[in-house]
Every structure is written in C-alpha cells, then in structure tokens.
Design a protein around this motif. Structure first.
Motif, PDB file in Angstrom:
ATOM      1  N   ASP A  92       0.822  -1.214   0.000  1.00  6.14           N
ATOM      2  CA  ASP A  92       0.000   0.000   0.000  1.00  6.14           C
ATOM      3  C   ASP A  92       0.855   1.263   0.000  1.00  6.14           C
ATOM      4  OD1 ASP A  92       0.995  -0.063   2.545  1.00  6.14           O
ATOM      5  OD2 ASP A  92      -0.903   0.341   3.561  1.00  6.14           O
ATOM      6  N   ARG A  93       2.121   1.125  -0.363  1.00  4.11           N
ATOM      7  CA  ARG A  93       3.048   2.262  -0.376  1.00  4.11           C
ATOM      8  C   ARG A  93       3.283   2.741  -1.802  1.00  4.11           C
ATOM      9  NH1 ARG A  93       8.489   2.365   3.130  1.00  4.11           N
ATOM     10  NH2 ARG A  93       6.887   3.093   4.597  1.00  4.11           N
ATOM     11  N   LEU A  94       3.287   4.060  -1.953  1.00  6.37           N
ATOM     12  CA  LEU A  94       3.602   4.682  -3.236  1.00  6.37           C
ATOM     13  C   LEU A  94       4.737   5.673  -3.005  1.00  6.37           C
ATOM     14  CD1 LEU A  94       2.882   5.094  -6.263  1.00  6.37           C
ATOM     15  CD2 LEU A  94       1.359   6.937  -5.522  1.00  6.37           C
ATOM     16  N   VAL A  95       5.861   5.488  -3.718  1.00  8.33           N
ATOM     17  CA  VAL A  95       7.016   6.362  -3.586  1.00  8.33           C
ATOM     18  C   VAL A  95       7.041   7.330  -4.766  1.00  8.33           C
ATOM     19  CG1 VAL A  95       9.534   6.493  -3.426  1.00  8.33           C
ATOM     20  CG2 VAL A  95       8.310   4.564  -2.390  1.00  8.33           C
ATOM     21  N   LEU A  96       7.052   8.614  -4.459  1.00  7.42           N
ATOM     22  CA  LEU A  96       7.135   9.649  -5.484  1.00  7.42           C
ATOM     23  C   LEU A  96       8.582  10.130  -5.561  1.00  7.42           C
ATOM     24  CD1 LEU A  96       3.970  11.777  -4.546  1.00  7.42           C
ATOM     25  CD2 LEU A  96       4.106   9.724  -5.981  1.00  7.42           C
ATOM     26  N   ASP A  97       9.240   9.881  -6.698  1.00  7.39           N
ATOM     27  CA  ASP A  97      10.613  10.341  -6.910  1.00  7.39           C
ATOM     28  C   ASP A  97      10.578  11.760  -7.470  1.00  7.39           C
ATOM     29  OD1 ASP A  97      11.971   7.927  -6.157  1.00  7.39           O
ATOM     30  OD2 ASP A  97      11.214   7.023  -7.996  1.00  7.39           O
ATOM     31  N   LEU A  98      11.303  12.666  -6.807  1.00  5.64           N
ATOM     32  CA  LEU A  98      11.245  14.083  -7.134  1.00  5.64           C
ATOM     33  C   LEU A  98      12.637  14.604  -7.485  1.00  5.64           C
ATOM     34  CD1 LEU A  98       9.065  15.181  -4.058  1.00  5.64           C
ATOM     35  CD2 LEU A  98       8.239  14.453  -6.310  1.00  5.64           C
ATOM     36  N   ARG A 102      -5.009   8.261 -10.988  1.00  2.00           N
ATOM     37  CA  ARG A 102      -6.445   7.958 -11.043  1.00  2.00           C
ATOM     38  C   ARG A 102      -6.676   6.444 -10.999  1.00  2.00           C
ATOM     39  NH1 ARG A 102      -6.215  12.122 -14.977  1.00  2.00           N
ATOM     40  NH2 ARG A 102      -7.115  14.069 -14.170  1.00  2.00           N
ATOM     41  N   ARG A 103      -5.788   5.693 -11.633  1.00  2.00           N
ATOM     42  CA  ARG A 103      -5.919   4.228 -11.578  1.00  2.00           C
ATOM     43  C   ARG A 103      -5.778   3.725 -10.140  1.00  2.00           C
ATOM     44  NH1 ARG A 103      -2.234   4.113 -16.323  1.00  2.00           N
ATOM     45  NH2 ARG A 103      -3.507   3.896 -18.203  1.00  2.00           N
ATOM     46  N   LEU A 104      -5.029   4.479  -9.355  1.00  2.43           N
ATOM     47  CA  LEU A 104      -4.881   4.132  -7.943  1.00  2.43           C
ATOM     48  C   LEU A 104      -5.983   4.743  -7.088  1.00  2.43           C
ATOM     49  CD1 LEU A 104      -1.014   4.628  -7.604  1.00  2.43           C
ATOM     50  CD2 LEU A 104      -2.273   2.483  -7.853  1.00  2.43           C
ATOM     51  N   ARG A 105      -6.975   5.348  -7.731  1.00  3.92           N
ATOM     52  CA  ARG A 105      -8.162   5.901  -7.089  1.00  3.92           C
ATOM     53  C   ARG A 105      -7.816   7.029  -6.120  1.00  3.92           C
ATOM     54  NH1 ARG A 105     -11.682   1.849  -8.544  1.00  3.92           N
ATOM     55  NH2 ARG A 105     -13.429   2.534  -7.270  1.00  3.92           N
ATOM     56  N   LEU A 106      -6.862   7.879  -6.516  1.00  2.00           N
ATOM     57  CA  LEU A 106      -6.413   8.977  -5.671  1.00  2.00           C
ATOM     58  C   LEU A 106      -6.984  10.336  -6.070  1.00  2.00           C
ATOM     59  CD1 LEU A 106      -2.674   8.034  -5.045  1.00  2.00           C
ATOM     60  CD2 LEU A 106      -4.623   7.775  -3.512  1.00  2.00           C
ATOM     61  N   GLY A 142      -9.559  14.223  -0.928  1.00  2.00           N
ATOM     62  CA  GLY A 142     -10.054  13.301   0.090  1.00  2.00           C
ATOM     63  C   GLY A 142      -8.995  12.437   0.744  1.00  2.00           C
ATOM     64  N   GLN A 143      -7.702  12.770   0.599  1.00  2.00           N
ATOM     65  CA  GLN A 143      -6.648  11.894   1.102  1.00  2.00           C
ATOM     66  C   GLN A 143      -5.920  12.444   2.327  1.00  2.00           C
ATOM     67  OE1 GLN A 143      -6.266   8.860  -0.050  1.00  2.00           O
ATOM     68  NE2 GLN A 143      -7.849   9.217  -1.574  1.00  2.00           N
ATOM     69  N   ALA A 144      -6.337  13.589   2.861  1.00  4.39           N
ATOM     70  CA  ALA A 144      -5.601  14.208   3.973  1.00  4.39           C
ATOM     71  C   ALA A 144      -5.534  13.308   5.193  1.00  4.39           C
ATOM     72  CB  ALA A 144      -6.229  15.547   4.339  1.00  4.39           C
ATOM     73  N   THR A 145      -6.615  12.615   5.502  1.00  6.01           N
ATOM     74  CA  THR A 145      -6.626  11.763   6.694  1.00  6.01           C
ATOM     75  C   THR A 145      -6.519  10.279   6.352  1.00  6.01           C
ATOM     76  OG1 THR A 145      -9.054  11.670   6.710  1.00  6.01           O
ATOM     77  CG2 THR A 145      -8.009  13.458   7.935  1.00  6.01           C
ATOM     78  N   ARG A 146      -6.424   9.963   5.062  1.00  2.00           N
ATOM     79  CA  ARG A 146      -6.319   8.560   4.654  1.00  2.00           C
ATOM     80  C   ARG A 146      -4.872   8.110   4.496  1.00  2.00           C
ATOM     81  NH1 ARG A 146     -11.262   6.825   1.345  1.00  2.00           N
ATOM     82  NH2 ARG A 146     -12.816   8.425   1.766  1.00  2.00           N
ATOM     83  N   LEU A 147      -4.017   9.013   4.067  1.00  2.00           N
ATOM     84  CA  LEU A 147      -2.640   8.651   3.749  1.00  2.00           C
ATOM     85  C   LEU A 147      -1.675   9.160   4.809  1.00  2.00           C
ATOM     86  CD1 LEU A 147      -2.480   9.390  -0.102  1.00  2.00           C
ATOM     87  CD2 LEU A 147      -3.027   7.238   1.053  1.00  2.00           C
ATOM     88  N   ASP A 199       1.841   6.275   2.315  1.00  2.00           N
ATOM     89  CA  ASP A 199       1.431   4.979   2.845  1.00  2.00           C
ATOM     90  C   ASP A 199      -0.077   4.965   3.040  1.00  2.00           C
ATOM     91  OD1 ASP A 199       3.840   3.515   3.065  1.00  2.00           O
ATOM     92  OD2 ASP A 199       4.407   4.693   4.821  1.00  2.00           O
ATOM     93  N   GLY A 200      -0.709   3.844   2.695  1.00  2.00           N
ATOM     94  CA  GLY A 200      -2.154   3.718   2.821  1.00  2.00           C
ATOM     95  C   GLY A 200      -2.870   3.761   1.495  1.00  2.00           C
ATOM     96  N   VAL A 201      -2.127   3.648   0.365  1.00  2.00           N
ATOM     97  CA  VAL A 201      -2.744   3.659  -0.964  1.00  2.00           C
ATOM     98  C   VAL A 201      -3.320   2.275  -1.232  1.00  2.00           C
ATOM     99  CG1 VAL A 201      -2.338   3.955  -3.438  1.00  2.00           C
ATOM    100  CG2 VAL A 201      -1.121   5.396  -1.776  1.00  2.00           C
ATOM    101  N   ARG A 202      -4.611   2.191  -1.342  1.00  2.00           N
ATOM    102  CA  ARG A 202      -5.273   0.908  -1.575  1.00  2.00           C
ATOM    103  C   ARG A 202      -6.127   1.010  -2.824  1.00  2.00           C
ATOM    104  NH1 ARG A 202      -5.491   1.828   3.962  1.00  2.00           N
ATOM    105  NH2 ARG A 202      -4.413   0.249   5.215  1.00  2.00           N
TER     106      ARG A 202
END
Length: 589
Positions: free
Chosen positions: A166-172, A200-204, A217-222, A236-239
């Motif tokens: 459920d982890r997504l790493v953003l490389d910057l 969007r495919r990850l429903r974010l 809608g992700q402030a308290t989810r991730l 963390d918390g990407v489902r």
C-alpha cells in the motif's frame, strides 16, 4: 550621564600624566610626583537585543493561513530563530513524528531534545535551520510570515511490494511541501498527464494546479514520509480496492446524513454577533433520542498514548457527526483531563476542571469535577494519589491501570513505581527498570512516584486503594473533561482561574469547540471569527447564550477544532486536518 563623567575624569588624568621616560616630566623638589592612573579599558560594545516579532498571518506556498509564529532577528529575510507550532509543521510542511522522533527530509531528532515554547495555545519548536537546509524561502512581508519552496517535478512513481504493497514512492527532483488542507492532501509537485492518469488508476483523484498536486479526500487517509538523497515523498495507505475517494460534498446533500436530517437533526452554519464581532458558528444537534442518535466519547482502542485524525476516531464508531474533544499534550500525545467511557476511567479529571457527564438516557450534566484517590498500607496511614491514567505530570504519586495501555513508560526524568495486585505489592521498579517499560496486568494498579517522592510501600505489603469523585458527575457512565465551564443553569459561570488555566490562555482569541444543552436538545458547536478575529472565552459563552444553550462547556480549541460529518471534514479551526486525542460523536442508537 555616567559615561560623560568617566570621559571628563580620564581627560583630566591625561593632562597630569605622560610617559615615565620623558625628561621634561621629572619631579621637581618643590612638587610632589604624580602617580599615573591605570588606562581605562575600551568601552564595551552596545548590546542590542534582536527584536522578537509575533503574528498570526501566514502564507505557505500561496495558501493563506492563521497560525501563531515568532520571529527572532533583525533580518526580515533570514531569521536568527523561527518558532512554529508543532501542529503546523506536521499539517502544512510535511514533518512527521515517529517513535519520539521528529523527521523531515532525512533529518531526525528526538522531540524531547528540541527547545519548546508556548505560541498562543500551541507548542512551538524552533525550525529556522531545518527550513533553510531544505531550501525553504523565509521572509517577512509587513505582518505576514511567508514560507515558499519551489515546486518539484515528479520524475517517477514506484509501488511497494509484499508488506508494503500500500506504499507509493514519489521520486522528485527536489524537496516538496506536504499540506493537509481540510480533507485534501496538497503536494508541492508538478506532474504530467500520464502521471495523473496513473494516480487515477490508484483511485487517488488528482488535480494538478500550477505548482501543487492535490489528492482529493486523502488528507486523513494517507500517511506521509519525506526522504532526501535522493528527494522522495512516500505515501502509505494507498489501496486500490474499495470505492474511490470523492470530493467533499455539501453536508446537507450527502446521502449518509440526509436520513438523519429528515428525522430532525439540525446541521447549519450561521453568523452570530457578540458586541461588534461577527462569529461564524457551525451548529449541530437536536433531540437525540427522538432522532435516533446518542452521544458517545470517541477514543482509541487499547491505549491512551497517541493521536489520530478525527475521521479515524469517528469511523470505527459509525459516528454521523463528530467534533474534537478534551485537551491533550501534543508532544507526549497524552490526555490532559477527564475521559470516562462506559464506566471506565481512561483518564482521570485534573484541577477541578469543567466536565460534561451522561448516562444511557443522554441527559447531560455539567459541572466541575475532582477525583480523590487514597492508598493505605498495612492498615496504617492513608496517602493521597494525585491523578489517574493522566498525562498531567506533577510531583507526587499517580496511578495507572490497564486502561492506560499494556505498557507504562516514564513521563518524567526520574520515576519509581510499585505494582499492586490482589491487594498486595507484588513488584517494585527502580528508575532503570521503569525506563525499559513496565507491563500493567489486567488486574494490576501501577503506583508511580515522581519528583523525589518516596514509594509508600514495599513488596509484600498489604495495600488498599480507594477513589471517589467530588460529585455525582463522576458516577455517570461517560465523562469528558474540558474547560472552562461556560454556562450552567442558564447563567454564565466562566471562571478559568478556578480551573487552573493560565491568564495567557484565558485572554486568547481562538477557534472554539463547545458541547452544550438547551432549547431543542443536545448541541455541538464550532466557532470561528467571521471577519478574521476569533472569539475569546467570554465571547464564546455569550454566543452560546444567544443560541439558547442553558449549559455549555468549552472543549479543546485552536487548531484542534474540527467537525466531521459522515466521515468528511466540514470545518477546521485553522484550515488544516489536525490530529487529536479524543472526540465526541453522535452515533445511531
């Protein structure tokens, strides 16, 4: 005047003395020799204290906020020190607190070692060096503090595997600020159309602005983590399963709330004027039993240390409406007041502060409450115990039960403890052993001694523990402490000094959260200034009186002020999604 006298005296001395090797100054027989004075030291440089500027206006990456800050130094683009609230660092800059450490882009430091000071009603930390090393541009523009970090380009995204799926790493290509604004997560990055499609495919639900990527809608989810070398932001918390998050809807149109509105639940925003000050009020409540709702404390399961976003507390309880609750220590993440749920003290009352108490019939009772505890050893003299399951740390003896959590760790520098089971002391813990953590059995009581207070018993001694509250409020199944008590029996009874609040706290103007009862039933209120100036405690009491309340209690306010409707945040005290210790909720019967 003194410096002028010294200068005149020195000049007089120099007129009478010269070097010893000048033959013209040899003493004559009829003139006594002159003894030279010691040379006066150079005057000390003038000490100028760097000015200290405080304010409430703040802009972070273009977002206008109200939050306390303090600037030390003469340079308006490079402070000697910059003090910001811990809550602001977490909610609007992306700092993370983890296992007692404060983390931000690879830098980690124990919170207990960081200098702290009070900023309004918040705990402030000095972070000028932290911000400068990451590249945050800091400047003062008139009375507004501005923090800016150029947007980073999103270079790639990587999903975790196995236990980190459920982890997504953003490389910057550089650091980026992470801000929680209402229910939305704002990332200071620029993304491509292809990257937004992947999100969007990850429903974010991404929305790309000029310099900010918003995940709706992700402030308290991730949960987020920032890393350096190379620069990364971890989500963390990407489902991918379950329904997608949706943008916040107007509460009155939300299907999850509409059925309760039809039954008579009131949910409204209005403006009330106290004196000449307009206040924005979000009010919700009504005759709960007729509507089919009841009120309950919103707490964490199994332990009292830690903070949560209010939706994380409200959703497990299936709360239709939720507000933040009582006070807590933001550094230690521990409760500071009464919290009783279904007959169990999760945290005892402190300082005879105001509480609201109720049983199964939802009839609320308001007043001030103190808990008296005693310990008797071998049938002899009784000793007082100050607090029960509390983060309020004072010299003396305090008591902790399993409701505190399975493990007790010291809350102050030097502590000792006794474990009482079955009416006898079974173990003694010295300072070294208590620092390692003490297991609290389900049938045990841990008596902790602080500030050099001697332990009152030894292993094998017979011990009797007793407790009673100063009124019937403590006998109710549910109790929530706050303070000060604002109204009782239709009268304003505000007396913050009697409840142990400091003069500075009592003089503050801040967003407020209130629980009360009066015309129409039980009410939850959140109040903010409608024209920039937030309410004082007296103005809050007067507003509650205008709204028909007969009894009212002030709860934790400031940045903690939050209202959640059907799992969605509809109001924040200072615009961010804060973490809190507990709350109050309306749940179905």
């Amino acid at each position: 005047m003194f410096s002028r006298a010294v200068a005149w005296f020195a000049a007089s001395c120099s007129a009478e003395t010269t070097s010893d090797d000048d033959p013209r100054q040899a003493p004559s027989p009829d003139r006594p020799p002159m003894f030279p004075f010691a040379q006066l030291p150079e005057p000390l440089p003038e000490l100028r204290q760097a000015p200290s500027l405080q304010g409430q206006q703040l802009r972070i990456d273009g977002l206008e906020l109200r939050s306390s800050w303090q600037w030390e130094g003469l340079n308006r683009s490079q402070p000697d020190q910059l003090w910001l609230p811990l809550e602001l660092l977490e909610s609007h800059l992306g700092f993370r607190r983890h296992e007692g450490q404060l983390e931000w882009f690879g830098r980690r430091q124990p919170l207990a070692e960081l200098p702290q000071r009070t900023l309004g009603d918040e705990v402030g930390l000095e972070v000028a060096d932290w911000l400068a090393k990451v590249g945050v541009i800091i400047r003062l523009d008139d009375q507004q503090l501005q923090l800016t970090l150029p947007a980073a380009d999103l270079q790639g995204m990587r999903r975790g595997k196995g236990s980190t799926a459920d982890r997504l790493v953003l490389d910057l290509d550089g650091p980026a600020l992470v801000q929680r604004v209402g229910d939305d997560l704002h990332l200071g990055v620029r993304s491509t159309a292809a990257q937004q499609l992947e999100l969007r495919r990850l429903r974010l639900i991404p929305q790309q602005g000029p310099d900010s990527l918003v995940l709706k809608g992700q402030a308290t989810r991730l949960r987020t983590l920032s890393l350096a070398t190379p620069w990364r932001v971890v989500l963390d918390g990407v489902r991918t399963g379950g329904p997608a998050a949706t943008a916040a809807q107007l509460p009155l149109r939300n299907p999850a709330i509409a059925r309760w509105l039809r039954r008579g639940l009131v949910l409204e925003e209005r403006t009330v004027t106290v004196g000449v000050k307009p206040l924005r009020v979000l009010r919700t409540g009504g005759d709960l039993s007729r509507i089919g709702l009841t009120m309950t404390p919103l707490t964490m399961a199994g332990q009292q240390q830690g903070l949560r976003f209010l939706p994380q507390l409200s959703q497990p309880a299936n709360a239709v409406i939720a507000i933040n609750g009582g006070f807590f220590n933001r550094i230690l993440q521990l409760p500071l007041g009464a919290l009783r749920q279904q007959g169990q003290w999760l945290s005892g009352p402190i300082l005879n502060r105001g509480v609201v108490a109720w049983g199964d019939n939802d009839q609320l009772q308001f007043g001030r409450l103190r808990l008296d505890q005693q310990l008797q050893v071998n049938g002899g003299r009784r000793r007082g115990l100050s607090y029960l399951n509390s983060g309020y740390v004072q010299r003396g003896l305090s008591r902790y039960t399993r409701a505190w959590g399975p493990i007790y760790r010291p809350l102050s520098g030097e502590e000792e403890a006794l474990l009482v089971q079955g009416g006898r002391v079974t173990q003694r813990f010295d300072r070294a052993s208590i620092r390692r953590g003490v297991l609290i059995p389900a049938d045990g009581d841990l008596v902790v001694a602080r500030g050099g207070t001697p332990l009152p018993a030894k292993p094998g001694d017979a011990v009797m523990l007793s407790q009673r509250t100063t009124s019937g409020l403590g006998d109710q199944a549910n109790v929530l402490g706050g303070g000060p008590l604002l109204m009782q029996g239709g009268q304003i009874v505000l007396n913050g000094r009697a409840e142990g609040f400091s003069p500075d706290f009592l003089a503050l103007a801040a967003p407020r959260t209130v629980v009360g009862q009066g015309t129409g039933g039980t009410w939850l209120l959140a109040l903010r200034g409608a024209a920039g100036s937030d309410p004082t405690l007296l103005e809050t009491a007067l507003a509650a009186q205008q709204l028909g309340l007969k009894d009212a209690l002030n709860l934790d306010g400031g940045s903690s002020t939050t209202v959640v409707v059907a799992g969605r945040t509809v109001m924040n005290g200072r615009g961010s999604a804060p973490r809190v210790h507990n709350g109050l909720g309306f749940i179905p019967l």
